[in-house]
Scaffold this motif. Structure first.
Motif, mmCIF file in Angstrom:
data_model
loop_
_atom_site.group_PDB
_atom_site.id
_atom_site.type_symbol
_atom_site.label_atom_id
_atom_site.label_comp_id
_atom_site.label_asym_id
_atom_site.label_seq_id
_atom_site.Cartn_x
_atom_site.Cartn_y
_atom_site.Cartn_z
ATOM 1 N N GLY A 66 13.574 -13.459 11.158
ATOM 2 C CA GLY A 66 13.105 -14.910 11.093
ATOM 3 C C GLY A 66 12.965 -15.425 12.595
ATOM 4 N N CYS A 67 11.976 -16.317 13.013
ATOM 5 C CA CYS A 67 11.322 -16.468 14.070
ATOM 6 C C CYS A 67 12.113 -18.039 14.340
ATOM 7 N N GLY A 68 12.947 -18.680 13.379
ATOM 8 C CA GLY A 68 13.242 -20.011 13.597
ATOM 9 C C GLY A 68 12.381 -21.273 13.436
ATOM 10 N N THR A 69 10.857 -20.890 13.911
ATOM 11 C CA THR A 69 10.047 -21.923 13.563
ATOM 12 C C THR A 69 9.114 -21.445 12.886
ATOM 13 N N PHE A 70 8.097 -22.119 12.630
ATOM 14 C CA PHE A 70 7.068 -21.350 11.569
ATOM 15 C C PHE A 70 6.137 -20.765 12.596
ATOM 16 N N ALA A 71 5.794 -19.545 11.924
ATOM 17 C CA ALA A 71 4.803 -18.653 12.683
ATOM 18 C C ALA A 71 3.443 -19.214 12.666
ATOM 19 N N ASN A 72 2.891 -19.110 14.001
ATOM 20 C CA ASN A 72 1.560 -19.549 13.893
ATOM 21 C C ASN A 72 0.635 -18.467 14.611
ATOM 22 N N ASP A 73 1.061 -17.265 14.604
ATOM 23 C CA ASP A 73 0.002 -15.961 15.055
ATOM 24 C C ASP A 73 0.778 -14.640 14.565
ATOM 25 N N ARG A 74 -0.316 -13.752 14.432
ATOM 26 C CA ARG A 74 0.272 -12.512 14.000
ATOM 27 C C ARG A 74 0.930 -11.754 14.835
ATOM 28 N N ASP A 82 0.576 -1.146 0.031
ATOM 29 C CA ASP A 82 -0.049 0.187 0.139
ATOM 30 C C ASP A 82 0.879 1.383 0.185
ATOM 31 N N THR A 83 0.222 2.250 -0.463
ATOM 32 C CA THR A 83 1.165 3.541 -0.632
ATOM 33 C C THR A 83 0.408 4.525 0.299
ATOM 34 N N SER A 84 1.125 5.121 1.142
ATOM 35 C CA SER A 84 0.334 6.191 1.935
ATOM 36 C C SER A 84 0.223 7.474 1.308
ATOM 37 N N SER A 85 -0.925 7.902 1.602
ATOM 38 C CA SER A 85 -1.213 9.701 1.098
ATOM 39 C C SER A 85 -0.310 10.348 1.751
ATOM 40 N N GLU A 86 -0.104 10.188 3.072
ATOM 41 C CA GLU A 86 0.662 11.158 3.934
ATOM 42 C C GLU A 86 1.816 10.425 4.596
ATOM 43 N N ASP A 87 2.954 11.408 5.081
ATOM 44 C CA ASP A 87 4.066 10.935 5.646
ATOM 45 C C ASP A 87 3.391 10.241 7.004
ATOM 46 N N ILE A 88 4.215 8.951 7.191
ATOM 47 C CA ILE A 88 4.015 8.436 8.742
ATOM 48 C C ILE A 88 5.127 8.810 9.478
ATOM 49 N N HIS A 89 4.762 9.494 10.859
ATOM 50 C CA HIS A 89 5.987 9.640 11.641
ATOM 51 C C HIS A 89 5.823 9.066 12.903
ATOM 52 N N SER A 90 4.653 8.248 13.138
ATOM 53 C CA SER A 90 4.730 7.379 14.447
ATOM 54 C C SER A 90 4.439 6.076 14.536
ATOM 55 N N GLU A 139 -0.955 1.013 12.685
ATOM 56 C CA GLU A 139 -2.450 1.070 12.080
ATOM 57 C C GLU A 139 -2.571 0.677 10.477
ATOM 58 N N GLY A 140 -1.483 1.282 9.760
ATOM 59 C CA GLY A 140 -1.484 1.266 8.317
ATOM 60 C C GLY A 140 -1.044 -0.139 7.802
ATOM 61 N N LEU A 141 -0.690 -0.749 8.521
ATOM 62 C CA LEU A 141 0.127 -2.249 8.266
ATOM 63 C C LEU A 141 -0.939 -3.233 8.705
ATOM 64 N N GLN A 142 -1.726 -3.149 9.572
ATOM 65 C CA GLN A 142 -2.450 -3.857 10.264
ATOM 66 C C GLN A 142 -3.584 -4.601 8.977
ATOM 67 N N PRO A 143 -4.255 -4.017 7.925
ATOM 68 C CA PRO A 143 -4.846 -4.389 6.888
ATOM 69 C C PRO A 143 -4.028 -5.316 6.238
ATOM 70 N N LEU A 144 -2.644 -5.017 5.904
ATOM 71 C CA LEU A 144 -1.958 -5.714 4.996
ATOM 72 C C LEU A 144 -1.468 -7.019 5.759
ATOM 73 N N ILE A 145 -1.414 -7.050 6.976
ATOM 74 C CA ILE A 145 -1.143 -8.319 7.656
ATOM 75 C C ILE A 145 -2.116 -9.268 7.571
ATOM 76 N N GLU A 146 -3.347 -8.487 7.809
ATOM 77 C CA GLU A 146 -4.754 -9.565 7.668
ATOM 78 C C GLU A 146 -4.793 -10.034 6.330
ATOM 79 N N LYS A 147 -4.426 -9.340 5.165
ATOM 80 C CA LYS A 147 -4.608 -9.814 4.034
ATOM 81 C C LYS A 147 -3.567 -10.832 3.690
ATOM 82 N N VAL A 148 -2.561 -10.741 3.983
ATOM 83 C CA VAL A 148 -1.445 -11.878 3.862
ATOM 84 C C VAL A 148 -1.741 -13.118 4.687
#
Length: 71
Positions: free
Chosen positions: A63-71, A9-17, A23-32
Protein backbone atom coordinates in the motif's frame (compact mmCIF):
# COMPACT_ATOMS: atom_id res chain seq x y z
CA UNK A 1 -18.65 0.12 -7.18
CA UNK A 2 -15.86 -2.12 -8.39
CA UNK A 3 -13.59 -3.44 -5.62
CA UNK A 4 -10.80 -4.83 -7.78
CA UNK A 5 -9.26 -4.81 -11.23
CA UNK A 6 -7.13 -7.73 -12.38
CA UNK A 7 -5.05 -9.06 -15.23
CA UNK A 8 -3.30 -12.40 -15.39
CA UNK A 9 -1.05 -14.46 -17.58
CA UNK A 10 0.58 -17.87 -17.40
CA UNK A 11 4.18 -18.08 -18.51
CA UNK A 12 5.08 -20.99 -20.73
CA UNK A 13 8.55 -21.06 -19.16
CA UNK A 14 9.89 -20.78 -15.63
CA UNK A 15 11.04 -17.26 -14.75
CA UNK A 16 14.30 -17.06 -12.81
CA UNK A 17 15.33 -13.41 -12.98
CA UNK A 18 13.93 -10.07 -11.90
CA UNK A 19 14.40 -8.68 -15.42
CA UNK A 20 12.38 -11.49 -17.01
CA UNK A 21 9.65 -11.12 -14.39
CA UNK A 22 9.47 -7.36 -14.94
CA UNK A 23 9.30 -7.84 -18.71
CA UNK A 24 6.45 -10.33 -18.31
CA UNK A 25 4.55 -8.07 -15.91
CA UNK A 26 4.75 -4.92 -18.03
CA UNK A 27 1.86 -5.84 -20.39
CA UNK A 28 -0.32 -6.66 -17.36
CA UNK A 29 0.57 -3.36 -15.70
CA UNK A 30 -0.33 -1.50 -18.89
CA UNK A 31 -3.65 -3.36 -19.21
CA UNK A 32 -4.76 -2.62 -15.64
CA UNK A 33 -3.45 0.96 -15.74
CA UNK A 34 -5.28 1.71 -19.00
CA UNK A 35 -8.53 0.28 -17.63
CA UNK A 36 -8.22 2.35 -14.46
CA UNK A 37 -7.47 5.54 -16.40
CA UNK A 38 -10.36 4.99 -18.81
CA UNK A 39 -12.76 4.41 -15.92
CA UNK A 40 -11.30 7.05 -13.59
CA UNK A 41 -10.42 4.47 -10.95
CA UNK A 42 -7.75 5.14 -8.30
CA UNK A 43 -6.11 2.66 -5.96
CA UNK A 44 -4.06 2.66 -2.77
CA UNK A 45 -3.06 -1.01 -2.79
CA UNK A 46 -1.53 -3.27 -5.42
CA UNK A 47 -1.44 -7.04 -4.98
CA UNK A 48 0.78 -9.33 -6.99
CA UNK A 49 -0.09 -13.02 -6.76
CA UNK A 50 2.58 -15.49 -7.83
CA UNK A 51 1.74 -19.14 -8.34
CA UNK A 52 4.42 -21.81 -8.36
CA UNK A 53 4.01 -25.11 -10.17
CA UNK A 54 4.07 -27.22 -6.97
CA UNK A 55 3.12 -24.66 -4.32
CA UNK A 56 0.15 -22.55 -3.27
CA UNK A 57 -0.36 -18.89 -4.16
CA UNK A 58 2.06 -16.34 -2.72
CA UNK A 59 0.31 -12.97 -2.70
CA UNK A 60 2.40 -9.85 -2.12
CA UNK A 61 0.67 -6.61 -1.27
CA UNK A 62 1.93 -3.08 -0.97
CA UNK A 63 0.00 0.00 0.00
CA UNK A 64 1.29 3.44 -0.83
CA UNK A 65 -0.84 5.36 1.72
CA UNK A 66 -2.08 7.75 -0.96
CA UNK A 67 -3.67 7.13 -4.31
CA UNK A 68 -1.22 5.87 -6.93
CA UNK A 69 -0.74 8.28 -9.79
CA UNK A 70 2.06 6.64 -11.76
CA UNK A 71 3.15 3.19 -12.79
Amino acid sequence: MRKSVAAEDTSSEDIHSFEAAREGLQPLIEKVWSYCEANEISAKTVTLKVKYADFPDHPEQDGCGTFANDR
